[in-house]
Design a protein around this motif. Structure first.
Motif, PDB file in Angstrom:
ATOM      1  N   GLY A  39       0.818  -1.209   0.000  1.00  0.00           N
ATOM      2  CA  GLY A  39       0.000   0.000   0.000  1.00  0.00           C
ATOM      3  C   GLY A  39       0.847   1.253   0.000  1.00  0.00           C
ATOM      4  O   GLY A  39       0.546   2.218  -0.710  1.00  0.00           O
ATOM      5  N   ARG A  96      -5.024   2.868  10.784  1.00  0.00           N
ATOM      6  CA  ARG A  96      -5.557   2.494   9.472  1.00  0.00           C
ATOM      7  C   ARG A  96      -6.490   3.578   8.934  1.00  0.00           C
ATOM      8  O   ARG A  96      -6.422   3.939   7.752  1.00  0.00           O
ATOM      9  CB  ARG A  96      -6.308   1.166   9.564  1.00  0.00           C
ATOM     10  CG  ARG A  96      -6.869   0.681   8.223  1.00  0.00           C
ATOM     11  CD  ARG A  96      -7.726  -0.559   8.401  1.00  0.00           C
ATOM     12  NE  ARG A  96      -8.899  -0.295   9.210  1.00  0.00           N
ATOM     13  CZ  ARG A  96      -9.702  -1.249   9.691  1.00  0.00           C
ATOM     14  NH1 ARG A  96      -9.425  -2.524   9.462  1.00  0.00           N
ATOM     15  NH2 ARG A  96     -10.757  -0.924  10.413  1.00  0.00           N
ATOM     16  N   THR A  97      -7.344   4.105   9.777  1.00  0.00           N
ATOM     17  CA  THR A  97      -8.280   5.151   9.354  1.00  0.00           C
ATOM     18  C   THR A  97      -7.540   6.387   8.869  1.00  0.00           C
ATOM     19  O   THR A  97      -7.879   6.975   7.834  1.00  0.00           O
ATOM     20  CB  THR A  97      -9.213   5.531  10.527  1.00  0.00           C
ATOM     21  OG1 THR A  97      -9.902   4.366  10.970  1.00  0.00           O
ATOM     22  CG2 THR A  97     -10.214   6.576  10.089  1.00  0.00           C
ATOM     23  N   VAL A 100      -5.872   5.639   5.412  1.00  0.00           N
ATOM     24  CA  VAL A 100      -6.848   5.549   4.317  1.00  0.00           C
ATOM     25  C   VAL A 100      -7.364   6.930   3.924  1.00  0.00           C
ATOM     26  O   VAL A 100      -7.440   7.271   2.725  1.00  0.00           O
ATOM     27  CB  VAL A 100      -8.021   4.630   4.711  1.00  0.00           C
ATOM     28  CG1 VAL A 100      -9.163   4.755   3.715  1.00  0.00           C
ATOM     29  CG2 VAL A 100      -7.558   3.176   4.780  1.00  0.00           C
ATOM     30  N   GLN A 103      -4.743   8.852   1.984  1.00  0.00           N
ATOM     31  CA  GLN A 103      -4.584   8.351   0.619  1.00  0.00           C
ATOM     32  C   GLN A 103      -5.762   8.769  -0.269  1.00  0.00           C
ATOM     33  O   GLN A 103      -5.589   9.040  -1.457  1.00  0.00           O
ATOM     34  CB  GLN A 103      -4.427   6.831   0.646  1.00  0.00           C
ATOM     35  CG  GLN A 103      -3.101   6.389   1.257  1.00  0.00           C
ATOM     36  CD  GLN A 103      -3.034   4.898   1.526  1.00  0.00           C
ATOM     37  OE1 GLN A 103      -4.064   4.226   1.608  1.00  0.00           O
ATOM     38  NE2 GLN A 103      -1.832   4.383   1.692  1.00  0.00           N
ATOM     39  N   LEU A 104      -6.954   8.826   0.314  1.00  0.00           N
ATOM     40  CA  LEU A 104      -8.097   9.324  -0.449  1.00  0.00           C
ATOM     41  C   LEU A 104      -7.897  10.783  -0.856  1.00  0.00           C
ATOM     42  O   LEU A 104      -8.310  11.198  -1.942  1.00  0.00           O
ATOM     43  CB  LEU A 104      -9.378   9.177   0.377  1.00  0.00           C
ATOM     44  CG  LEU A 104      -9.958   7.760   0.484  1.00  0.00           C
ATOM     45  CD1 LEU A 104     -11.105   7.725   1.486  1.00  0.00           C
ATOM     46  CD2 LEU A 104     -10.435   7.268  -0.886  1.00  0.00           C
ATOM     47  N   ARG A 145       2.032   5.858   9.513  1.00  0.00           N
ATOM     48  CA  ARG A 145       2.598   4.698   8.822  1.00  0.00           C
ATOM     49  C   ARG A 145       3.850   4.189   9.536  1.00  0.00           C
ATOM     50  O   ARG A 145       4.015   2.982   9.739  1.00  0.00           O
ATOM     51  CB  ARG A 145       2.930   5.073   7.375  1.00  0.00           C
ATOM     52  CG  ARG A 145       3.379   3.897   6.522  1.00  0.00           C
ATOM     53  CD  ARG A 145       3.440   4.285   5.053  1.00  0.00           C
ATOM     54  NE  ARG A 145       3.813   3.132   4.247  1.00  0.00           N
ATOM     55  CZ  ARG A 145       5.067   2.818   3.926  1.00  0.00           C
ATOM     56  NH1 ARG A 145       6.064   3.567   4.363  1.00  0.00           N
ATOM     57  NH2 ARG A 145       5.324   1.758   3.183  1.00  0.00           N
ATOM     58  N   SER A 205      -3.713   2.078  -3.659  1.00  0.00           N
ATOM     59  CA  SER A 205      -3.153   2.082  -2.297  1.00  0.00           C
ATOM     60  C   SER A 205      -4.257   2.056  -1.249  1.00  0.00           C
ATOM     61  O   SER A 205      -4.110   1.435  -0.192  1.00  0.00           O
ATOM     62  CB  SER A 205      -2.253   3.309  -2.100  1.00  0.00           C
ATOM     63  OG  SER A 205      -3.016   4.493  -1.952  1.00  0.00           O
ATOM     64  N   VAL A 206      -5.362   2.723  -1.529  1.00  0.00           N
ATOM     65  CA  VAL A 206      -6.496   2.711  -0.599  1.00  0.00           C
ATOM     66  C   VAL A 206      -7.057   1.299  -0.471  1.00  0.00           C
ATOM     67  O   VAL A 206      -7.326   0.812   0.636  1.00  0.00           O
ATOM     68  CB  VAL A 206      -7.599   3.685  -1.057  1.00  0.00           C
ATOM     69  CG1 VAL A 206      -8.822   3.574  -0.158  1.00  0.00           C
ATOM     70  CG2 VAL A 206      -7.079   5.120  -1.062  1.00  0.00           C
ATOM     71  N   THR A 209      -4.857  -0.828   1.697  1.00  0.00           N
ATOM     72  CA  THR A 209      -4.741  -0.418   3.094  1.00  0.00           C
ATOM     73  C   THR A 209      -5.972  -0.762   3.919  1.00  0.00           C
ATOM     74  O   THR A 209      -5.869  -1.016   5.122  1.00  0.00           O
ATOM     75  CB  THR A 209      -4.467   1.101   3.177  1.00  0.00           C
ATOM     76  OG1 THR A 209      -3.317   1.409   2.376  1.00  0.00           O
ATOM     77  CG2 THR A 209      -4.193   1.532   4.602  1.00  0.00           C
ATOM     78  N   VAL A 210      -7.149  -0.786   3.304  1.00  0.00           N
ATOM     79  CA  VAL A 210      -8.370  -1.031   4.071  1.00  0.00           C
ATOM     80  C   VAL A 210      -8.392  -2.428   4.702  1.00  0.00           C
ATOM     81  O   VAL A 210      -9.153  -2.671   5.637  1.00  0.00           O
ATOM     82  CB  VAL A 210      -9.640  -0.828   3.207  1.00  0.00           C
ATOM     83  CG1 VAL A 210      -9.802   0.624   2.816  1.00  0.00           C
ATOM     84  CG2 VAL A 210      -9.612  -1.731   1.981  1.00  0.00           C
TER      85      VAL A 210
END
Length: 425
Positions: A39, A96-97, A100, A103-104, A145, A205-206, A209-210
């Motif tokens: 990711g 994680r949140t 994500v 990346q969005l 990260r 990448s999103v 990662t989810v």
């Protein structure tokens, strides 16, 4: 009896896999880390693709080094605000949140700029705005990260995991610039197409990662966000070696890393190589970084500090050499060393910091370390103005000299703190 003796004797074939020396890719055996690694490769790959497009577009719209610096200062100002927030969030919310959502934001920025370029509505100030948003997104993502890596990897593998993480970034610096440089020159694709490619890679990448664990903090803070932030600053100040690492990173990155912003000008004005030359210089730097990263992937903890000092000193020397390079071929060779030394310095610094800091402070300590990249963005504008005034070659030499002088002083500081000496690499 013979069978009994054979069973008693140690044998490489009979050794427990956990007791074998770790390989260079040992951390990738851990599934959550492997997913985070891929990711991250896509996220940073998207960033490298759009970085090349943004730098070339800024220079194409204005034709000045000052404009290149202005784009970077937008990145720096937003990072200055977002990095401390990112470190604080990493220690208070699921990582994680945070990753994500960051990346969005990359997907949104890349697709928006692509549409503006395709419709011929792009203006220089829009590039600065995009740089501000992207700087904030990366600044929030990076501490989470790095802290996430320390959560999912055991301490014995941490240095290896950080080097592999840096390697993934460097691989994107090989693939990203080469891809962007090639696509920019294709009339049917151009800069708009490059930005669209960046948006797609960021979206991948999103998706990767989810699937990660939540990465929730091990304990919830009962203090206010401001108190937590100040507590992180006090924590670093009370630990001399942590403080030294943060200060050294700040100066070296602030003074030396703006060379990345000026590569388009060097490729175009100094060596007359255009977009392809810009991509080649960036790719050479990344190749040097990848080779060195693999070589040092299993560096012992005791060597992190001295090797960091040596890498910082070498980085300054290579910048001087780049400023003095007589031709493009020599510049490409020098860029191999620039990439190797700069990324070795950065990765060893991160690894040393995470090895020294307590887990509950990882996010905040990393955010302080990441402030150096805000300084890099802020320093790019005055350095760009200096380059327009005295020349890009002279500016590059001056940057290298400052780093060499500073690292000599920083090495004396390290010796006073640890009592160790600088090793020969």
């Amino acid at each position: 009896n013979l069978a009994r003796c054979r069973r008693a004797l140690p044998s490489p074939l009979m050794t427990d896999p956990e007791e074998r020396p770790p390989g260079r890719f040992d951390s990738l055996r851990v599934r959550p880390y492997r997913r985070l690694w891929w990711g991250g490769m896509c996220a940073f790959g998207a960033g490298q693709i759009t970085l090349i497009a943004r730098g070339w577009l800024a220079y194409d719209l204005t034709g000045t080094n000052t404009a290149l610096g202005a784009v970077m200062i937008g990145f720096g100002i937003s990072s200055l605000i977002a990095i401390p927030v990112g470190g604080l969030l990493a220690d208070r919310f699921p990582k994680r949140t945070i990753i994500v959502l960051s990346q969005l934001a990359q997907v949104l920025v890349a697709s928006t700029v692509a549409t503006l370029v395709a419709t011929d509505l792009i203006r220089f100030w829009m590039l600065i705005a995009a740089s501000v948003v992207q700087g904030a997104a990366i600044s929030v993502l990076a501490p989470s990260r790095l802290a996430f890596i320390a959560d999912i990897i055991d301490p014995e593998r941490l240095t290896n995991a950080l080097f592999l993480s840096s390697m993934s970034v460097q691989v994107t610096r090989v693939i990203g610039p080469a891809t962007a440089g090639a696509l920019i020159g294709v009339e049917t694709i151009g800069i708009a197409g490059v930005y669209y490619v960046g948006a797609v890679v960021a979206a991948i990448s999103v998706l990767l990662t989810v699937g990660l664990p939540r990465g929730a903090p091990k304990r919830k803070s009962q203090r206010s966000p401001l108190d937590d932030l100040l507590d992180g600053v006090r924590y670093v100040r009370q630990r001399p070696e942590l403080l030294r690492l943060v200060v050294v990173s700040l100066v070296v990155v602030m003074v030396g890393f703006p060379h990345l912003a000026f590569l388009p000008a060097m490729a175009e004005d100094v060596f007359d190589q255009g977009a392809s030359g810009f991509g080649a210089m960036t790719t050479a730097s990344a190749i040097g970084a990848v080779i060195t990263t693999l070589s040092l992937a299993n560096t012992e903890r005791s060597k992190l500090g001295p090797y960091q000092s040596a890498a910082g000193l070498l980085f300054g020397v290579t910048l001087v050499a780049l400023g003095l390079a007589p031709g493009f071929a020599v510049a490409l060779v020098v860029m191999l060393a620039v990439g190797a030394s700069s990324m070795t310095f950065q990765t060893l610094n991160n690894s040393a910091v995470l090895s020294l800091a307590d887990v509950e402070y990882h996010g905040r300590v990393q955010s302080l370390l990441m402030l150096s990249f805000s300084a890099f963005g802020l320093a790019a504008l005055p350095l760009g103005m200096l380059a327009d005034a005295i020349g890009i070659r002279e500016t590059m030499v001056a940057m290298g000299v400052v780093i060499v002088v500073f690292m000599l002083g920083a090495e004396r500081w390290r010796r006073r703190t640890t009592g160790a000496e600088l090793p020969a690499l």
